[in-house]
Motif scaffolding. Structure first.
Motif, short mmCIF file in Angstrom:
data_model
loop_
_atom_site.label_atom_id
_atom_site.label_comp_id
_atom_site.label_asym_id
_atom_site.label_seq_id
_atom_site.Cartn_x
_atom_site.Cartn_y
_atom_site.Cartn_z
N ALA A 86 -12.91 -18.03 10.94
CA ALA A 86 -12.02 -17.55 9.87
C ALA A 86 -12.72 -17.49 8.51
N TRP A 87 -13.51 -18.52 8.20
CA TRP A 87 -14.24 -18.48 6.93
C TRP A 87 -15.22 -17.31 6.93
N CYS A 90 -7.93 -18.42 12.05
CA CYS A 90 -7.49 -19.80 11.85
C CYS A 90 -6.98 -19.94 10.42
N ASP A 148 -17.64 -25.98 6.34
CA ASP A 148 -16.33 -26.53 6.69
C ASP A 148 -16.52 -27.42 7.92
N VAL A 182 -26.30 -27.72 12.95
CA VAL A 182 -26.72 -27.45 11.57
C VAL A 182 -27.62 -28.57 11.02
N THR A 183 -27.46 -29.77 11.55
CA THR A 183 -28.25 -30.88 11.03
C THR A 183 -29.69 -30.89 11.58
N ASP A 211 -22.60 -22.75 14.55
CA ASP A 211 -21.70 -23.81 15.04
C ASP A 211 -22.25 -24.38 16.34
N1 SAM Z 1 -14.30 -22.85 8.87
C1 SAM Z 1 -13.99 -22.63 10.29
C2 SAM Z 1 -13.07 -21.45 10.36
O1 SAM Z 1 -12.49 -21.08 9.34
O2 SAM Z 1 -12.93 -20.85 11.44
C3 SAM Z 1 -13.38 -23.88 10.91
C4 SAM Z 1 -14.38 -24.99 11.05
S1 SAM Z 1 -13.84 -26.38 12.01
C5 SAM Z 1 -12.79 -27.22 10.88
C6 SAM Z 1 -15.28 -27.41 12.04
C7 SAM Z 1 -16.40 -26.91 12.91
O3 SAM Z 1 -17.59 -27.68 12.63
C8 SAM Z 1 -16.16 -27.06 14.41
O4 SAM Z 1 -16.14 -25.79 15.00
C9 SAM Z 1 -17.35 -27.89 14.90
O5 SAM Z 1 -17.85 -27.48 16.15
C10 SAM Z 1 -18.38 -27.63 13.81
N2 SAM Z 1 -19.45 -28.61 13.73
C11 SAM Z 1 -19.35 -29.96 13.72
N3 SAM Z 1 -20.57 -30.53 13.68
C12 SAM Z 1 -21.48 -29.51 13.65
C13 SAM Z 1 -22.89 -29.47 13.61
N4 SAM Z 1 -23.63 -30.58 13.58
N5 SAM Z 1 -23.50 -28.26 13.62
C14 SAM Z 1 -22.74 -27.13 13.65
N6 SAM Z 1 -21.41 -27.12 13.67
C15 SAM Z 1 -20.77 -28.29 13.69
#
Ligand code: SAM
Length: 192
Positions: A35-36, A4, A104, A80-81, A62
């Protein structure tokens, strides 16, 4: 090649601030599609690509599924929370400790901008609890937020726990978006 485009944001931030060093243990929050984590695996040498450098650890989490990646451990379908996720992450880290927490994470957009900003800030606040559990003294936290009326309170809370907190807007982040990152460094671990 990266899963990504978001990889370029982390590459840019890490080129400037050198957060990720060979041998480091890293937690990647909101890691899907990965990606990160790919960037982190390269930088901390967690796949052992450079045999002469120390080998690090990358643990990603995630709500969604994440395809496997050499050098990373993933906890898919975890929030995560949720404090129970924190103990699972801790078990995957060497000695239960991390040098760097990356986030992210982003909530699903509700369509109400202010509500989304607030939701993301409250998610970021739970990272402070995760830090208390796993982050090494002197460690770093990089977290995405959307700029709005609540960002200042997050910045203040981070400033109580870290020696330095700054706002970062990578060039790879769209100019017209309110997306920013807080980079909090020099973690001061509370003494209990
Ligand atoms: N950094 C990632 C990459 O480079 O591939 C992209 C991250 S994407 C912008 C945001 C991610 O945060 C989503 O996949 C979403 O499912 C995850 N997310 C949102 N709320 C979350 C939570 N409470 N716990 C874990 N992951 C969460």
């Amino acid at each position: 090649n990266f899963r990504c485009r978001s990889a370029f944001k982390l590459l840019e931030i890490d080129d400037k601030f050198r957060l990720l060093q060979p041998g480091h243990a890293v937690v990647d929050c909101g890691a899907a599609p990965g990606a990160w984590s790919q960037v982190a695996v390269q930088r901390v040498n967690s796949a052992g690509t450079d045999p002469s450098a120390p080998r690090g650890t990358v643990v990603g989490v995630d709500l969604l599924h994440i395809s496997s990646l050499d050098g990373a451990h993933f906890l898919p379908h975890h929030d995560v929370t949720d404090p129970s996720t924190h103990s699972k992450l801790q078990q995957l880290l060497p000695y239960g400790r991390a040098h760097v927490i990356l986030s992210d994470m982003a909530p699903n957009a509700s369509g109400f901008k202010e509500l989304d900003c607030e939701k993301l800030i409250s998610m970021c606040l739970t990272l402070i609890d995760l830090a208390e559990r796993v982050l090494l003294p002197g460690g770093s936290l990089l977290c995405k937020y959307w700029d709005g009326p609540f960002s200042h309170s997050l910045q203040q809370k981070l400033s109580c726990k870290f020696g330095s907190v700054r706002t970062v807007k990578p060039n790879a982040s769209r100019k017209d978006s309110s997306e920013r990152y807080f980079l909090a460094r020099m973690y001061r671990k509370p003494i209990k």
